[in-house]
Scaffold this active site. Sequence first.
Site: not given
Ligand code: GUN
Length: 280
Positions: A52, A96, A119
Site C-alpha cells: 500500500k 489493517q 476500505d
Molecule cells: N487485510 C487483508 N485485506 C485487507 C483490506 O483490504 N483491508 C484491510 N483493512 N485489511 C485487510
Amino acid sequence: MAKIIDGKAIRDYNLDLMKKEVALLNEQGIHPCLAVIIVGSDPASRVYVNNKKAACEKTGIISREYALPEETSEEELLGLIDTLNNDSEVSGILCQLPLPEHIDKEKILERILPSKDVDCFHPENIGRLSIGNGTLLPCTPNGVMKLLEYEGIDVAGKRVVIVGRSNIVGKPLAMLMLAANATVTVCHSKTVNLSEITRQADILVAAVGVPGFVTADMVGDGAVVIDVGINRNVKERLCGDVDFENVEKKASYITPVPGGVGPMTITMLMRNTITAAKNS
Ligand code: GUN
C-alpha cells in the site's frame, strides 16, 4: 482459449492516471494522504501494508504508517482513530486486518469517520452503496468492475453469478453489479445445484477461499471468469479459487492468480484516498 486479463497492466495504467490527477490536485493545494494502522507483526499484513505504501509512492499520495505493538489496547487504538479522524491533513484511514483477538474489529471499523473510510467497511458506506449512492467504493469489488470495464465487457443485462457472500467481496460486488444493471445471483455454501447455476453465468465470479473450487464443468462455454481467491496450495504457492488450467480452455476471459484481481484492490484504495481528499 481464454484471453488472460492482465491485472498488473491495468493497475499500472490506472496508477499512472492517478499520478497525473494527484499532481493537479497538489497544484490546487489538495494533498491526498493515507494513514495506515497496523497492530502486531503478522507477516502477511506487513507485506500488504508495504504494498500500500509503495502504491502511494507511485501516485504521489502521502502515506503515514502507525505500527502498534500486539498488546495495544482497544482504547488506545480508538484514541488513535479519533486523532486521525480529527486530523485535517489525513484524507483516508485504513486499519489493517486481522486485528489481535482482544480488539473488537467492528468497534474499530465503525469508529473511522465514513468520509475517511477508504476500505468502505463502515456500515454507513455499505448502506450508501446498497442504495446506489456510494462515494467511497469497496476496493476489491470495485477492482473487479474496473477490470471488466478496461476489457470492454459491459455487464448491463448480463447474468452475473457470484460464488461467495462475504461482507468484503460477495455482497458489495453484488451491489455494484446491480447498480451497473447486471442480473445478479449470489451463491454460497448452502446453495443447492450450484453447478447448474454457475453454468448459466455470462460472468462468473469466484470468491470462496477454496483452491480450485471452480472446475471446468461449472463454467459455461465463453463465460468471463473472475477469480477473487487468494489461497496457498499444497506447495505453498499462491493460487485462486478457479482450476485455471482447465477453465481457461472454456472461458472467453479469465483472471490469473496472482496478477489478476489482487493488484486492483490496492489500486482502488488509491482511488478512494483521492476521492476522500477531494471531498474533504
Ligand atoms: N487485510 C487483508 N485485506 C485487507 C483490506 O483490504 N483491508 C484491510 N483493512 N485489511 C485487510
